[in-house]
Write an enzyme that holds these catalytic residues in place. Structure first.
Site, PDB file in Angstrom:
ATOM      1  N   GLY A  39       0.987  -1.273  -0.158  1.00 11.48           N
ATOM      2  CA  GLY A  39       0.066   0.032   0.203  1.00 11.48           C
ATOM      3  C   GLY A  39       0.980   1.248  -0.165  1.00 11.48           C
ATOM      4  O   GLY A  39       1.835   1.324   0.803  1.00 11.48           O
ATOM      5  N   ASN A  43       3.762   1.997   2.667  1.00 12.43           N
ATOM      6  CA  ASN A  43       4.958   1.957   2.192  1.00 12.43           C
ATOM      7  C   ASN A  43       6.046   3.230   2.600  1.00 12.43           C
ATOM      8  O   ASN A  43       7.055   3.024   2.860  1.00 12.43           O
ATOM      9  CB  ASN A  43       5.201   1.773   0.590  1.00 12.43           C
ATOM     10  CG  ASN A  43       4.549   0.413   0.146  1.00 12.43           C
ATOM     11  OD1 ASN A  43       4.286  -0.469   1.047  1.00 12.43           O
ATOM     12  ND2 ASN A  43       4.385   0.245  -1.225  1.00 12.43           N
ATOM     13  N   TYR A 109      -6.082  -4.314  -8.169  1.00 15.65           N
ATOM     14  CA  TYR A 109      -6.613  -3.933  -6.861  1.00 15.65           C
ATOM     15  C   TYR A 109      -7.743  -4.678  -6.470  1.00 15.65           C
ATOM     16  O   TYR A 109      -8.685  -4.624  -7.476  1.00 15.65           O
ATOM     17  CB  TYR A 109      -6.558  -2.550  -6.433  1.00 15.65           C
ATOM     18  CG  TYR A 109      -4.986  -1.948  -5.953  1.00 15.65           C
ATOM     19  CD1 TYR A 109      -4.357  -1.497  -6.950  1.00 15.65           C
ATOM     20  CD2 TYR A 109      -5.021  -1.871  -4.702  1.00 15.65           C
ATOM     21  CE1 TYR A 109      -3.152  -0.786  -6.732  1.00 15.65           C
ATOM     22  CE2 TYR A 109      -3.853  -1.439  -4.260  1.00 15.65           C
ATOM     23  CZ  TYR A 109      -2.599  -0.975  -5.312  1.00 15.65           C
ATOM     24  OH  TYR A 109      -1.527  -0.393  -4.859  1.00 15.65           O
ATOM     25  N   GLY A 219      12.772   5.227 -14.186  1.00 15.22           N
ATOM     26  CA  GLY A 219      13.193   3.778 -14.163  1.00 15.22           C
ATOM     27  C   GLY A 219      14.798   3.577 -14.212  1.00 15.22           C
ATOM     28  O   GLY A 219      15.515   4.340 -13.547  1.00 15.22           O
ATOM     29  N   GLY A 222      17.039   6.372 -14.028  1.00 17.16           N
ATOM     30  CA  GLY A 222      17.298   7.333 -13.141  1.00 17.16           C
ATOM     31  C   GLY A 222      16.035   8.181 -12.914  1.00 17.16           C
ATOM     32  O   GLY A 222      14.906   7.994 -13.054  1.00 17.16           O
ATOM     33  N   ASP A 250       7.724   4.277  -4.055  1.00 15.23           N
ATOM     34  CA  ASP A 250       7.376   5.016  -2.858  1.00 15.23           C
ATOM     35  C   ASP A 250       8.595   4.954  -2.013  1.00 15.23           C
ATOM     36  O   ASP A 250       8.675   6.159  -1.219  1.00 15.23           O
ATOM     37  CB  ASP A 250       6.228   3.635  -1.927  1.00 15.23           C
ATOM     38  CG  ASP A 250       5.035   3.637  -2.678  1.00 15.23           C
ATOM     39  OD1 ASP A 250       4.627   4.410  -3.594  1.00 15.23           O
ATOM     40  OD2 ASP A 250       4.592   2.372  -2.763  1.00 15.23           O
TER      41      ASP A 250
END
Length: 324
Positions: A39, A43, A109, A219, A222, A250
């Site tokens: 979540g 996180n 989800y 990604g 960077g 996160d």
């Protein structure tokens, strides 16, 4: 005051690691399965606490919050759980994450009662206001954006507002857009940034009205940080092994916020965030391999070939930069 109050979700993650994503009607054998805590809100809160920050979370849980061991895990990390809204009506949300190495995730989800979650949030808005007054940063991640709008438009607190809309940029894009005017710091990946540009019909992401600072994750390439007329290009810090990217975004946000709170400049904060994210990739699950500050210092030095510089800014100076 405490450091970061994370608004978002508390979720049980079911992670499947695969070599390839399945096509329609295709069956793919998963290499690994893990049941982990996740979540976006949780996180971030856990990552901040692991780094030595004082964090809290505002979110709806479920009747299995204690039974699954999630409450114990949060409190053991030092996360303030006064903002966790308990219920006997439905279980914790579940996510089903299909993870492929060196690739984006596929995420599903499941909320048993999404309306029930929304109702509980609105019923507890006074609690959210009360807790918000105790923290320097309010971080809003994937969650109930109608509640976020209701909370922010009527809230006049001195905290910095950080926003990471995540996949909601595609699910509820206009709800994302109307929150931007309340935000000081906006975090996105490159796909989300492209979508927002399309929706706003702007040529450059710099034209977004609201946030003073925009950080775009790229990604393996960077990230870039846009602030006023400056662009900071931050490399991706190499992990020791590539296992599962779940939660790396996160932990990146948490690392950036903690670095700012410690008084680091924006470029160094970006480097610290990249370093923190590199640990998350090394194990299945978003909260499994989060680093301590000492671990971050060590890897930072190894990768950037220099020790962390001494922080040189006060929190008041940082707030002034991001709000004026």
């Amino acid at each position: 005051m405490k450091d970061v109050l994370a608004f978002g979700s508390i979720v049980i993650d079911n992670v499947l690691v695969v070599k390839k994503f399945a096509s329609i009607n295709e069956t793919v054998q998963a290499d690994k399965y893990r049941y982990t805590f996740g979540g976006a809100g949780a996180n971030v809160a856990v990552a901040v606490a692991r780094l030595g920050g004082r964090s809290g979370i505002f979110a709806v849980s479920g009747y299995d919050f204690e039974k699954t061991g999630y409450k114990k895990a949060l409190t053991e990390q030092g996360v303030d759980v006064r903002g966790v809204i308990n219920t006997k009506a439905f279980p914790l949300a579940r996510s089903f994450i299909i993870s492929k190495k060196e690739s984006d995730d596929q995420i599903l989800y499941y909320y048993e009662d999404k309306r029930g979650v929304a109702k509980l949030l609105f019923q507890n808005v006074k609690l959210a206001h009360k807790l918000a007054e105790e923290f320097k940063v309010l971080h809003f991640s994937t969650g109930h954006f109608e509640f976020y709008y209701h909370f922010l438009k009527k809230n006049n607190i001195p905290a910095l507002i950080s926003f990471d809309p995540g996949q909601e940029t595609f699910s509820y894009p206009y709800r994302v857009i109307r929150l931007l005017k309340f935000v000081h710091m906006l975090f996105m990946n490159n796909h989300e940034a492209k979508r927002i540009k399309e929706l706003l019909k702007i040529r450059s992401i710099r034209e977004i009205e609201g946030p003073k600072l925009i950080c775009i994750s790229l990604g393996a390439r960077g990230s870039i940080i846009l602030f006023k007329d400056k662009v900071y290009r931050i490399p991706a810090v190499k992990p020791e092994r590539l296992v599962d990217p779940t939660g790396a975004g996160d932990s990146h946000r948490a690392g950036f916020l903690v670095a700012l709170l410690k008084g680091y400049d924006l470029e160094t904060a970006g480097r610290i965030a990249s370093t923190v994210a590199s640990f998350t990739i090394e194990a299945e699950g978003a909260q499994t391999s989060l680093p301590t500050w000492e671990q971050v210092e060590k890897r930072y030095k190894e990768f950037f070939k220099e020790s962390l510089p001494t922080p040189n800014r006060s929190w008041e100076e940082i707030v002034s930069e991001l709000t004026s």
